[in-house]
Design a protein around this motif. Structure first.
Motif, PDB file in Angstrom:
ATOM      1  N   ILE A  90       0.986  -1.367  -0.038  1.00 24.76           N
ATOM      2  CA  ILE A  90       0.010   0.124  -0.028  1.00 24.76           C
ATOM      3  C   ILE A  90       0.934   1.151  -0.011  1.00 24.76           C
ATOM      4  O   ILE A  90       0.692   2.244  -0.648  1.00 24.76           O
ATOM      5  CB  ILE A  90      -0.908   0.189   1.230  1.00 24.76           C
ATOM      6  CG1 ILE A  90      -1.970  -1.050   1.023  1.00 24.76           C
ATOM      7  CG2 ILE A  90      -1.565   1.420   1.387  1.00 24.76           C
ATOM      8  CD1 ILE A  90      -2.753  -1.405   2.318  1.00 24.76           C
ATOM      9  N   LEU A 103     -10.158   8.033   4.334  1.00 26.16           N
ATOM     10  CA  LEU A 103      -9.759   6.638   4.033  1.00 26.16           C
ATOM     11  C   LEU A 103      -9.122   5.949   5.026  1.00 26.16           C
ATOM     12  O   LEU A 103      -7.911   6.525   5.468  1.00 26.16           O
ATOM     13  CB  LEU A 103      -9.230   6.632   2.763  1.00 26.16           C
ATOM     14  CG  LEU A 103      -8.835   5.307   2.026  1.00 26.16           C
ATOM     15  CD1 LEU A 103      -9.996   4.748   1.361  1.00 26.16           C
ATOM     16  CD2 LEU A 103      -7.841   5.649   0.723  1.00 26.16           C
ATOM     17  N   THR A 104      -9.639   4.798   5.503  1.00 29.49           N
ATOM     18  CA  THR A 104      -8.932   4.018   6.565  1.00 29.49           C
ATOM     19  C   THR A 104      -8.568   2.503   5.990  1.00 29.49           C
ATOM     20  O   THR A 104      -9.337   2.112   5.361  1.00 29.49           O
ATOM     21  CB  THR A 104      -9.682   3.731   7.859  1.00 29.49           C
ATOM     22  OG1 THR A 104      -9.887   5.294   8.141  1.00 29.49           O
ATOM     23  CG2 THR A 104      -8.999   3.207   8.983  1.00 29.49           C
ATOM     24  N   TYR A 105      -7.178   2.130   6.133  1.00 26.90           N
ATOM     25  CA  TYR A 105      -6.969   0.904   5.966  1.00 26.90           C
ATOM     26  C   TYR A 105      -6.607   0.092   7.424  1.00 26.90           C
ATOM     27  O   TYR A 105      -5.925   0.875   8.253  1.00 26.90           O
ATOM     28  CB  TYR A 105      -5.589   0.630   5.113  1.00 26.90           C
ATOM     29  CG  TYR A 105      -5.616   1.306   3.701  1.00 26.90           C
ATOM     30  CD1 TYR A 105      -5.895   0.621   2.646  1.00 26.90           C
ATOM     31  CD2 TYR A 105      -5.176   2.652   3.508  1.00 26.90           C
ATOM     32  CE1 TYR A 105      -5.914   1.274   1.629  1.00 26.90           C
ATOM     33  CE2 TYR A 105      -5.156   3.298   2.303  1.00 26.90           C
ATOM     34  CZ  TYR A 105      -5.578   2.206   1.048  1.00 26.90           C
ATOM     35  OH  TYR A 105      -5.524   3.008  -0.164  1.00 26.90           O
ATOM     36  N   VAL A 164     -10.860  -1.719   4.219  1.00 26.22           N
ATOM     37  CA  VAL A 164     -10.817  -0.444   3.669  1.00 26.22           C
ATOM     38  C   VAL A 164     -12.169   0.515   4.046  1.00 26.22           C
ATOM     39  O   VAL A 164     -13.274  -0.216   3.598  1.00 26.22           O
ATOM     40  CB  VAL A 164     -10.276  -0.275   1.978  1.00 26.22           C
ATOM     41  CG1 VAL A 164     -10.540   1.060   1.737  1.00 26.22           C
ATOM     42  CG2 VAL A 164      -8.856  -0.790   2.017  1.00 26.22           C
ATOM     43  N   HIS A 173     -14.122   3.780   3.622  1.00 21.11           N
ATOM     44  CA  HIS A 173     -13.941   5.142   2.819  1.00 21.11           C
ATOM     45  C   HIS A 173     -15.413   5.918   3.515  1.00 21.11           C
ATOM     46  O   HIS A 173     -16.295   5.593   3.078  1.00 21.11           O
ATOM     47  CB  HIS A 173     -13.983   5.127   1.514  1.00 21.11           C
ATOM     48  CG  HIS A 173     -13.487   6.383   0.758  1.00 21.11           C
ATOM     49  ND1 HIS A 173     -12.705   6.334  -0.449  1.00 21.11           N
ATOM     50  CD2 HIS A 173     -13.313   7.565   1.113  1.00 21.11           C
ATOM     51  CE1 HIS A 173     -12.482   7.389  -0.738  1.00 21.11           C
ATOM     52  NE2 HIS A 173     -12.744   8.065   0.209  1.00 21.11           N
ATOM     53  N   HIS A 194     -12.650   1.031  -5.523  1.00 22.20           N
ATOM     54  CA  HIS A 194     -11.914   0.171  -4.363  1.00 22.20           C
ATOM     55  C   HIS A 194     -11.973  -1.230  -4.648  1.00 22.20           C
ATOM     56  O   HIS A 194     -11.033  -1.916  -4.382  1.00 22.20           O
ATOM     57  CB  HIS A 194     -12.504   0.534  -3.028  1.00 22.20           C
ATOM     58  CG  HIS A 194     -12.220   1.688  -2.850  1.00 22.20           C
ATOM     59  ND1 HIS A 194     -10.961   2.471  -2.678  1.00 22.20           N
ATOM     60  CD2 HIS A 194     -13.134   2.874  -2.082  1.00 22.20           C
ATOM     61  CE1 HIS A 194     -11.097   3.668  -2.266  1.00 22.20           C
ATOM     62  NE2 HIS A 194     -12.027   3.976  -2.028  1.00 22.20           N
ATOM     63  N   LEU A 196      -8.571  -3.295  -4.699  1.00 23.67           N
ATOM     64  CA  LEU A 196      -8.141  -4.452  -3.605  1.00 23.67           C
ATOM     65  C   LEU A 196      -8.112  -5.895  -4.351  1.00 23.67           C
ATOM     66  O   LEU A 196      -7.190  -6.857  -3.921  1.00 23.67           O
ATOM     67  CB  LEU A 196      -9.320  -4.484  -2.502  1.00 23.67           C
ATOM     68  CG  LEU A 196      -9.344  -3.176  -1.892  1.00 23.67           C
ATOM     69  CD1 LEU A 196     -10.608  -3.007  -0.832  1.00 23.67           C
ATOM     70  CD2 LEU A 196      -8.151  -2.936  -0.967  1.00 23.67           C
TER      71      LEU A 196
END
Length: 182
Positions: free
Chosen positions: A35, A117-119, A132, A134, A159, A163
């Motif tokens: 990433i 946006l969070t991973y 993920v 968003h 996304h 992914l």
């Protein structure tokens, strides 16, 4: 994908959260590196290089590949070098990355402003989950794009596509398909 919205899709004041979760046979560090490292992140999705200053307040940007710029120009929608920008909010290597995130390819979408946006990477027994999330409050056009709603019209699979391609790259050493540039 899980989507929650407070109004009809496309409405100006929609509050939308999209959540994607995949399982990858790879270590948390390998997923993190894929990433965050340009030599990795340019090998999946739309083929652009992403660069991260992984300190809170650090810059994030994704660059368009030459193929992406050529495809956009051929479609009558030329784009600049930077197609997404933002700021690192939180970086807890190799578990969690939170960004402010803004797509710049289209002036209307860019005007919707920054989203979040969070991973999240969680290790299991020999594999990991990558979630993920968003948060797309007041960004209905962006929500449609990253949700893949215009895939049939050449706008890409959002996304889910990225992914799926990331998973293929990490598990097989190669992408799912050639980079999607339109």
């Amino acid at each position: 994908m899980s989507t929650q919205t407070t109004s009809e899709a496309g409405a100006d004041q929609a509050t939308t959260t999209q959540v994607y979760k995949i399982y990858i046979k790879a270590s948390p560090q390998r997923i993190w590196d894929a990433i965050t490292q340009p030599d990795w992140n340019s090998r999946f999705g739309y083929g652009g290089r992403g660069s991260y200053d992984l300190r809170p307040g650090g810059r994030y940007e994704a660059l368009a590949s030459e193929e992406f710029k050529a495809a956009a120009a051929a479609a009558g929608q030329p784009c600049g070098d930077v197609v997404v920008d933002g700021e690192v909010i939180e970086a807890d290597e190799p578990r969690r990355l939170v960004l402010s995130w803004r797509m710049l390819m289209d002036p209307e979408i860019a005007a919707e402003g920054f989203t979040r946006l969070t991973y999240e990477i969680r290790e299991w027994d020999g594999f990991c989950s990558l979630t993920v999330t968003h948060e797309l409050e007041n960004a209905p056009k962006l929500a449609m794009i990253v949700g893949g709603m215009f895939e049939g019209e050449g706008a890409g699979g959002g996304h889910a596509w990225i992914l799926s391609d990331l998973k293929s790259l990490l598990e097989t050493g190669g992408p799912l398909a050639e980079p999607r540039i339109s």
